[in-house]
Design a protein around this motif. Structure first.
Motif, mmCIF file in Angstrom:
data_model
loop_
_atom_site.group_PDB
_atom_site.id
_atom_site.type_symbol
_atom_site.label_atom_id
_atom_site.label_comp_id
_atom_site.label_asym_id
_atom_site.label_seq_id
_atom_site.Cartn_x
_atom_site.Cartn_y
_atom_site.Cartn_z
ATOM 1 N N PRO A 42 123.944 45.421 -5.509
ATOM 2 C CA PRO A 42 123.353 45.972 -4.294
ATOM 3 C C PRO A 42 122.047 46.715 -4.587
ATOM 4 O O PRO A 42 121.811 47.171 -5.705
ATOM 5 C CB PRO A 42 124.426 46.940 -3.788
ATOM 6 N N PHE A 43 121.242 46.864 -3.574
ATOM 7 C CA PHE A 43 120.020 47.653 -3.653
ATOM 8 C C PHE A 43 120.364 49.105 -3.979
ATOM 9 O O PHE A 43 119.781 49.716 -4.863
ATOM 10 C CB PHE A 43 119.275 47.535 -2.319
ATOM 11 N N ILE A 44 121.325 49.647 -3.275
ATOM 12 C CA ILE A 44 121.841 50.989 -3.560
ATOM 13 C C ILE A 44 123.341 50.836 -3.736
ATOM 14 O O ILE A 44 124.019 50.380 -2.824
ATOM 15 C CB ILE A 44 121.556 51.970 -2.408
ATOM 16 N N GLY A 45 123.846 51.194 -4.888
ATOM 17 C CA GLY A 45 125.268 51.027 -5.126
ATOM 18 C C GLY A 45 125.802 52.071 -6.076
ATOM 19 O O GLY A 45 125.049 52.769 -6.759
ATOM 20 N N CYS A 46 127.107 52.174 -6.096
ATOM 21 C CA CYS A 46 127.770 53.144 -6.955
ATOM 22 C C CYS A 46 129.176 52.627 -7.234
ATOM 23 O O CYS A 46 129.853 52.165 -6.322
ATOM 24 C CB CYS A 46 127.822 54.486 -6.232
ATOM 25 N N TRP A 47 129.570 52.644 -8.490
ATOM 26 C CA TRP A 47 130.902 52.175 -8.850
ATOM 27 C C TRP A 47 131.748 53.363 -9.289
ATOM 28 O O TRP A 47 131.287 54.216 -10.052
ATOM 29 C CB TRP A 47 130.820 51.157 -9.990
ATOM 30 N N ASN A 48 132.983 53.421 -8.808
ATOM 31 C CA ASN A 48 133.917 54.496 -9.145
ATOM 32 C C ASN A 48 133.353 55.869 -8.806
ATOM 33 O O ASN A 48 133.509 56.821 -9.563
ATOM 34 C CB ASN A 48 134.312 54.434 -10.631
ATOM 35 N N CYS A 49 132.690 55.967 -7.675
ATOM 36 C CA CYS A 49 132.106 57.235 -7.233
ATOM 37 C C CYS A 49 132.910 57.792 -6.067
ATOM 38 O O CYS A 49 133.509 57.052 -5.299
ATOM 39 C CB CYS A 49 130.663 57.032 -6.780
ATOM 40 N N THR A 50 132.913 59.093 -5.961
ATOM 41 C CA THR A 50 133.546 59.764 -4.825
ATOM 42 C C THR A 50 132.565 60.793 -4.278
ATOM 43 O O THR A 50 131.630 61.213 -4.956
ATOM 44 C CB THR A 50 134.853 60.471 -5.237
ATOM 45 N N ASN A 51 132.802 61.185 -3.035
ATOM 46 C CA ASN A 51 131.978 62.216 -2.381
ATOM 47 C C ASN A 51 130.490 61.866 -2.453
ATOM 48 O O ASN A 51 129.668 62.668 -2.882
ATOM 49 C CB ASN A 51 132.238 63.589 -3.004
ATOM 50 N N VAL A 52 130.148 60.679 -2.009
ATOM 51 C CA VAL A 52 128.767 60.206 -2.028
ATOM 52 C C VAL A 52 128.117 60.496 -0.678
ATOM 53 O O VAL A 52 128.705 60.233 0.366
ATOM 54 C CB VAL A 52 128.706 58.693 -2.332
ATOM 55 N N THR A 53 126.891 61.030 -0.725
ATOM 56 C CA THR A 53 126.153 61.356 0.488
ATOM 57 C C THR A 53 124.742 60.807 0.386
ATOM 58 O O THR A 53 124.110 60.891 -0.661
ATOM 59 C CB THR A 53 126.063 62.889 0.666
ATOM 60 N N ILE A 54 124.257 60.247 1.494
ATOM 61 C CA ILE A 54 122.845 59.888 1.607
ATOM 62 C C ILE A 54 122.263 60.837 2.641
ATOM 63 O O ILE A 54 122.771 60.936 3.758
ATOM 64 C CB ILE A 54 122.654 58.421 2.036
ATOM 65 N N ALA A 55 121.210 61.556 2.251
ATOM 66 C CA ALA A 55 120.666 62.598 3.115
ATOM 67 C C ALA A 55 119.153 62.492 3.181
ATOM 68 O O ALA A 55 118.515 61.743 2.427
ATOM 69 C CB ALA A 55 121.073 63.968 2.566
ATOM 70 N N GLY A 56 118.567 63.270 4.069
ATOM 71 C CA GLY A 56 117.120 63.376 4.195
ATOM 72 C C GLY A 56 116.607 62.639 5.414
ATOM 73 O O GLY A 56 117.332 61.943 6.106
ATOM 74 N N GLY A 57 115.341 62.799 5.657
ATOM 75 C CA GLY A 57 114.717 62.205 6.835
ATOM 76 C C GLY A 57 113.871 60.993 6.523
ATOM 77 O O GLY A 57 113.114 60.520 7.381
ATOM 78 N N GLY A 58 113.965 60.476 5.309
ATOM 79 C CA GLY A 58 113.187 59.314 4.913
ATOM 80 C C GLY A 58 113.816 58.019 5.379
ATOM 81 O O GLY A 58 114.786 58.004 6.129
ATOM 82 N N VAL A 59 113.234 56.928 4.926
ATOM 83 C CA VAL A 59 113.653 55.590 5.346
ATOM 84 C C VAL A 59 114.177 54.807 4.151
ATOM 85 O O VAL A 59 113.570 54.825 3.082
ATOM 86 C CB VAL A 59 112.446 54.831 5.963
ATOM 87 N N ILE A 60 115.292 54.111 4.347
ATOM 88 C CA ILE A 60 115.805 53.154 3.370
ATOM 89 C C ILE A 60 115.583 51.784 3.989
ATOM 90 O O ILE A 60 116.193 51.435 4.994
ATOM 91 C CB ILE A 60 117.295 53.388 3.065
ATOM 92 N N ASP A 61 114.676 51.015 3.396
ATOM 93 C CA ASP A 61 114.276 49.714 3.949
ATOM 94 C C ASP A 61 114.750 48.612 3.004
ATOM 95 O O ASP A 61 114.161 48.379 1.951
ATOM 96 C CB ASP A 61 112.759 49.660 4.108
ATOM 97 N N GLY A 62 115.830 47.941 3.385
ATOM 98 C CA GLY A 62 116.374 46.861 2.577
ATOM 99 C C GLY A 62 115.617 45.552 2.758
ATOM 100 O O GLY A 62 115.892 44.586 2.070
ATOM 101 N N GLN A 63 114.688 45.480 3.688
ATOM 102 C CA GLN A 63 113.832 44.340 4.000
ATOM 103 C C GLN A 63 114.572 43.151 4.599
ATOM 104 O O GLN A 63 113.950 42.155 4.906
ATOM 105 C CB GLN A 63 113.015 43.889 2.775
ATOM 106 N N GLY A 64 115.898 43.226 4.733
ATOM 107 C CA GLY A 64 116.637 42.139 5.367
ATOM 108 C C GLY A 64 116.498 40.815 4.636
ATOM 109 O O GLY A 64 115.763 40.697 3.667
ATOM 110 N N MET A 65 117.209 39.826 5.086
ATOM 111 C CA MET A 65 117.161 38.505 4.475
ATOM 112 C C MET A 65 115.937 37.771 4.987
ATOM 113 O O MET A 65 115.659 37.771 6.171
ATOM 114 C CB MET A 65 118.438 37.728 4.822
ATOM 115 N N ARG A 66 115.186 37.176 4.075
ATOM 116 C CA ARG A 66 113.974 36.445 4.474
ATOM 117 C C ARG A 66 114.141 34.968 4.273
ATOM 118 O O ARG A 66 114.811 34.501 3.480
ATOM 119 C CB ARG A 66 112.797 36.940 3.668
#
Length: 66
Positions: A42-66
């Protein structure tokens, strides 16, 4: 773990598949479903993680499938 994308920042995913290694399917995906083999990491991923948070006022742009 917390990922913070500050206001005004853009996390831009690459649209080049070579930038993502092949990884084994997650056990929760089961076997023999749509595709029974490795998939791209994945673009952003985590294995065997707990209590994961994505925060802030920015943008995460995965660009979608082209």
């Amino acid at each position: 773990m917390q990922l913070t994308v500050e206001k005004g920042a853009v996390l831009l995913a690459s649209d080049n598949f070579d930038d993502y290694p092949l990884v084994p399917p997650l056990p929760s995906y089961g076997s023999g479903r749509e595709f029974d083999g490795p998939d791209y990491a994945p673009f952003i991923g985590c294995w065997n993680c707990t209590n994961v948070t994505i925060a802030g006022g920015g943008v995460i742009d995965g660009q979608g499938m082209r």
